[in-house]
Motif scaffolding. Structure first.
Motif, mmCIF file in Angstrom:
data_model
loop_
_atom_site.group_PDB
_atom_site.id
_atom_site.type_symbol
_atom_site.label_atom_id
_atom_site.label_comp_id
_atom_site.label_asym_id
_atom_site.label_seq_id
_atom_site.Cartn_x
_atom_site.Cartn_y
_atom_site.Cartn_z
ATOM 1 N N ALA B 112 14.756 -10.641 -10.659
ATOM 2 C CA ALA B 112 14.134 -9.410 -10.166
ATOM 3 C C ALA B 112 12.892 -9.077 -10.998
ATOM 4 N N GLU B 113 13.004 -9.264 -12.300
ATOM 5 C CA GLU B 113 11.853 -8.970 -13.158
ATOM 6 C C GLU B 113 10.694 -9.907 -12.871
ATOM 7 N N ARG B 114 11.044 -11.174 -12.572
ATOM 8 C CA ARG B 114 9.974 -12.136 -12.281
ATOM 9 C C ARG B 114 9.249 -11.762 -10.987
ATOM 10 N N HIS B 115 10.045 -11.251 -10.010
ATOM 11 C CA HIS B 115 9.417 -10.804 -8.768
ATOM 12 C C HIS B 115 8.465 -9.634 -9.048
ATOM 13 N N VAL B 116 8.938 -8.691 -9.838
ATOM 14 C CA VAL B 116 8.110 -7.515 -10.145
ATOM 15 C C VAL B 116 6.843 -7.940 -10.875
ATOM 16 N N TRP B 117 7.000 -8.879 -11.815
ATOM 17 C CA TRP B 117 5.850 -9.334 -12.600
ATOM 18 C C TRP B 117 4.842 -10.081 -11.707
ATOM 19 N N THR B 118 5.363 -10.874 -10.776
ATOM 20 C CA THR B 118 4.471 -11.580 -9.844
ATOM 21 C C THR B 118 3.665 -10.577 -9.029
ATOM 22 N N MET B 119 4.366 -9.577 -8.489
ATOM 23 C CA MET B 119 3.682 -8.575 -7.660
ATOM 24 C C MET B 119 2.700 -7.767 -8.504
ATOM 25 N N HIS B 120 3.080 -7.485 -9.742
ATOM 26 C CA HIS B 120 2.197 -6.727 -10.628
ATOM 27 C C HIS B 120 0.867 -7.454 -10.813
ATOM 28 N N ASN B 121 0.956 -8.769 -11.015
ATOM 29 C CA ASN B 121 -0.274 -9.534 -11.240
ATOM 30 C C ASN B 121 -1.097 -9.683 -9.970
ATOM 31 N N LEU B 122 -0.414 -9.777 -8.827
ATOM 32 C CA LEU B 122 -1.168 -9.798 -7.567
ATOM 33 C C LEU B 122 -1.857 -8.450 -7.350
ATOM 34 N N ASP B 123 -1.191 -7.367 -7.755
ATOM 35 C CA ASP B 123 -1.798 -6.039 -7.663
ATOM 36 C C ASP B 123 -3.044 -5.941 -8.529
ATOM 37 N N LEU B 124 -2.968 -6.533 -9.726
ATOM 38 C CA LEU B 124 -4.102 -6.475 -10.654
ATOM 39 C C LEU B 124 -5.377 -7.017 -10.021
ATOM 40 N N VAL B 125 -5.226 -8.077 -9.215
ATOM 41 C CA VAL B 125 -6.415 -8.679 -8.592
ATOM 42 C C VAL B 125 -6.558 -8.231 -7.131
ATOM 43 N N GLN B 126 -5.797 -7.191 -6.757
ATOM 44 C CA GLN B 126 -5.859 -6.622 -5.399
ATOM 45 C C GLN B 126 -5.578 -7.666 -4.322
ATOM 46 N N MET B 127 -4.567 -8.475 -4.561
ATOM 47 C CA MET B 127 -4.229 -9.492 -3.563
ATOM 48 C C MET B 127 -2.807 -9.332 -3.042
ATOM 49 N N ALA B 128 -2.147 -8.234 -3.420
ATOM 50 C CA ALA B 128 -0.755 -8.064 -3.005
ATOM 51 C C ALA B 128 -0.636 -8.002 -1.479
ATOM 52 N N HIS B 129 -1.679 -7.501 -0.821
ATOM 53 C CA HIS B 129 -1.628 -7.367 0.639
ATOM 54 C C HIS B 129 -1.563 -8.730 1.332
ATOM 55 N N ALA B 130 -2.017 -9.792 0.653
ATOM 56 C CA ALA B 130 -2.062 -11.117 1.301
ATOM 57 C C ALA B 130 -1.010 -12.036 0.727
ATOM 58 N N LYS B 131 0.073 -11.469 0.194
ATOM 59 C CA LYS B 131 0.996 -12.294 -0.567
ATOM 60 C C LYS B 131 1.657 -13.395 0.263
ATOM 61 N N ASP B 132 1.792 -13.179 1.558
ATOM 62 C CA ASP B 132 2.478 -14.180 2.378
ATOM 63 C C ASP B 132 1.530 -15.147 3.067
ATOM 64 N N ARG B 133 0.254 -15.048 2.756
ATOM 65 C CA ARG B 133 -0.688 -15.971 3.376
ATOM 66 C C ARG B 133 -0.775 -17.240 2.539
ATOM 67 N N ARG B 134 -1.206 -18.306 3.201
ATOM 68 C CA ARG B 134 -1.417 -19.560 2.488
ATOM 69 C C ARG B 134 -2.879 -19.654 2.081
ATOM 70 N N PRO B 135 -3.150 -20.480 1.037
ATOM 71 C CA PRO B 135 -4.535 -20.572 0.548
ATOM 72 C C PRO B 135 -5.544 -20.903 1.643
ATOM 73 N N ALA B 136 -5.126 -21.707 2.630
ATOM 74 C CA ALA B 136 -6.083 -22.080 3.675
ATOM 75 C C ALA B 136 -6.467 -20.884 4.537
ATOM 76 N N GLU B 137 -5.654 -19.824 4.473
ATOM 77 C CA GLU B 137 -5.898 -18.690 5.361
ATOM 78 C C GLU B 137 -6.681 -17.558 4.707
ATOM 79 N N ILE B 138 -7.092 -17.750 3.437
ATOM 80 C CA ILE B 138 -7.841 -16.688 2.763
ATOM 81 C C ILE B 138 -9.204 -17.221 2.330
ATOM 82 N N SER B 139 -10.099 -16.302 2.008
ATOM 83 C CA SER B 139 -11.479 -16.694 1.686
ATOM 84 C C SER B 139 -11.568 -17.278 0.278
ATOM 85 N N GLY B 140 -12.707 -17.892 -0.018
ATOM 86 C CA GLY B 140 -12.921 -18.496 -1.333
ATOM 87 C C GLY B 140 -12.766 -17.497 -2.465
#
Lengths: 307, 263
Positions: B112-140
């Motif tokens: 659970a802590e690892r999940h929270v930490w993962t989301m925290h870091n995605l939040d830091l770079v404002q990418m939490a909204h795209a967490k379920d997308r694959r790299p091919a589906e997002i911009s450079g």
């Protein structure tokens, strides 16, 4: 002279003045919503059936034409092959009931096909496991590649049936010999494609694995297999095709229940119509096998190929 | 003893009887929390320096010392943001960061802590909204953000940035530079960045190490950037200090160490 020039061309002083404020966005324009007609059930059915028709109609037309030509060519007196109408009337028992079983070798086509498929399944499963493992070894280790690759390159050119006498001598039994022929036929493309896939894993992924300090097992499961999956599945797809090619030939020689022997037996009894029905089955089953492997590939490698 | 020390690093490749010296005597000290850039013309060996610090490439002589320990192999304490993002295309945005988190914090955090930490870091770079997308589906730019989140999630002692914005368009690049500045402000990471962009170097760095051209490239000059933080891109455009730093770098790169091959 100088003065005149100076008078003619005075020092230019341009006063741009204050920068005008940016124009407001035109919010006064009326926005008219596009009135898209809601697709009714009827129109959707119509669209769907048009799409299906576009897929089904061309091949159906071609098949009908080919059958017609065949019918014309083989209806003449002295034709060596039966016309389609004769095939259907001759082999109606075979076409209408693939499930009959009169004991011995007198069985419906379903049983022959399923016996062949069992041999293919065993041989192909073994080839997949051993092939991916050997391919991973050859792809990952430069020494394994140097040692094994020349041998693979020579062995893979040996025709499948050439292995059959040797495997009969070794196993002294038709069943394992046929399975071995499938195995040895299907394994080469699997090995070679897996090795290429693993050799082509981008250095970037290896760097990521190194920074994360993934161990060997984690690297294999989390980087190597997914990264090489498109290549591995290319090998598996070629392998299943070759297996199905080889089984028919192998069964002609080893005998017993199986589609290959069925064809050979029909030839010996001069039942040409039965051969044609069997060939249609062989083709359809081979097509389905290929589609199955391709389907699994597209599920498993979802997103892998795209970067 | 500085936090990170590049100690007389030399790197040469031997091919047959030919020996090519790429780097010679690269020495640089980075203090904790400092943002240091290495700038130089392409092909001068900047990335090799970074790879030696990361442990991905071994130095011929000398080496990098982090917290008084010599770097001998790669590890998550020196997380790298790669030039071409290097996200694993078969994993989602979340999966890419989570892979790093799972590996680095396997023993120290619960699931659970690892999940929270993962989301925290995605939040830091404002990418939490795209967490379920694959790299091919997002911009450079988004890919590079995720790469940054993955590196930050490892809680590295030193964050290594290898021309992280090189492949991006100018607008996205400036947007990401602001993000990196804000993150550095917030987290106080020690950062070593490779770049070939003069403005980027001045904007982000506390000090800039300028490399001479190869063969046998080395650090020719270290330029301190005495601009107060937080820095604002627009205000800097007219700041005399900024312009002076810029001037010094341009002199170094285009007069004294002109890159002849590029001409």
């Amino acid at each position: 002279m100088r003065k005149k020039l100076a008078m003619n061309m005075p020092a230019v002083k341009v006063d741009l003045g204050p920068i005008p404020p940016p124009l407001p966005a035109q919010s006064t324009a009326k926005v008219l919503p596009l009135l898209a007609p809601k697709p009714t059930l009827k129109s959707r059915i119509a669209a769907g059936s048009t799409a299906i028709a576009a897929r089904v109609f061309p091949p159906a037309l071609v098949i009908a034409l080919l059958l017609a030509i065949w019918q014309i060519l083989c209806s003449k007196a002295g034709a060596t092959l039966p016309a389609p109408s004769k095939v259907v009337s001759d082999a109606w028992g075979l076409i209408s009931d693939p499930f009959f079983d009169n004991g011995g070798l007198d069985k419906g086509l379903f049983w022959h096909i399923s016996a062949s498929l069992q041999r293919v399944a065993l041989g192909y499963a073994l080839a997949s496991i051993v092939g991916v493992a050997l391919g991973a070894l050859v792809g990952q280790s430069i020494w394994a590649m140097r040692g094994l690759d020349p041998i693979f390159q020579v062995l893979r050119t040996v025709p499948p049936l050439a292995w059959l006498p040797l495997s009969l001598a070794a196993f002294r039994n038709g069943q394992p010999s046929a399975i071995f022929v499938i195995f040895i036929t299907a394994i080469w493309p699997i090995i070679i494609n897996t090795a290429v896939g693993i050799r082509n894993i981008p250095q970037d992924y290896r760097n990521v694995a190194a920074v994360l300090r993934l161990n060997h097992l984690e690297f294999f499961l989390k980087i190597m297999v997914p990264a090489a999956a498109p290549y591995i599945f290319t090998g598996l797809r070629i392998g299943i095709g070759l297996s199905w090619l080889a089984i028919v030939a192998a069964e002609m020689l080893i005998g017993g229940v199986g589609i290959g022997f069925f064809i050979w037996d029909a030839w010996n009894s001069s039942h040409i119509s039965e051969i044609i029905v069997a060939l249609v089955y062989v083709g359809l089953v081979g097509f389905v096998l290929d589609r199955i492997v391709a389907g699994i590939a597209s599920i498993v490698t979802h997103g892998t190929a795209a970067n | 003893m500085p936090y990170l020390k590049l100690d007389h690093i030399a790197k040469s490749f031997v091919r047959g009887s030919q020996k090519t010296v790429v780097l010679a005597d690269v020495t640089l000290a980075v203090e904790k929390g400092e943002f240091v850039s290495i700038i130089g013309h392409s092909g001068c060996g900047k990335t090799t320096v970074l790879n030696i610090v990361a442990g991905l490439v071994a130095a011929t002589t000398g080496g990098a010392i982090l917290e008084e320990r010599e770097v001998s192999e790669p590890g998550p304490d020196r997380a790298v943001v790669f030039q071409n993002h290097s996200l694993l295309p078969w994993l989602t945005v979340y999966g890419n960061v989570r892979l790093a988190v799972d590996k680095v914090f396997a023993a120290r955090k619960t699931r659970a802590e690892r999940h929270v930490w993962t989301m925290h870091n995605l939040d830091l770079v404002q990418m939490a909204h795209a967490k379920d997308r694959r790299p091919a589906e997002i911009s450079g730019g988004m890919k590079q953000r995720v790469g940054l989140a993955r590196a930050l999630a490892m809680e590295p002692k030193v964050l290594l940035l290898d021309e992280p914005f090189g492949a991006l368009d100018a607008l996205t690049r400036s947007y990401l530079q602001d993000s990196v500045m804000a993150l550095h402000e917030k987290l106080g990471n020690t950062v070593l960045m490779i770049t070939h962009d003069v403005d980027e170097a001045v904007l982000l760095s506390d000090r800039i190490a300028m490399m001479t051209n190869g063969p046998a490239a080395t650090i020719g000059e270290v330029l301190p950037v005495p601009l107060p933080r937080p820095r604002k891109r627009l205000e800097l455009a007219t700041s005399p200090v900024y312009l002076k730093c810029r001037q010094r770098m341009l002199e170094f790169l285009y007069e004294r160490h002109r890159f002849v091959e590029a001409a």
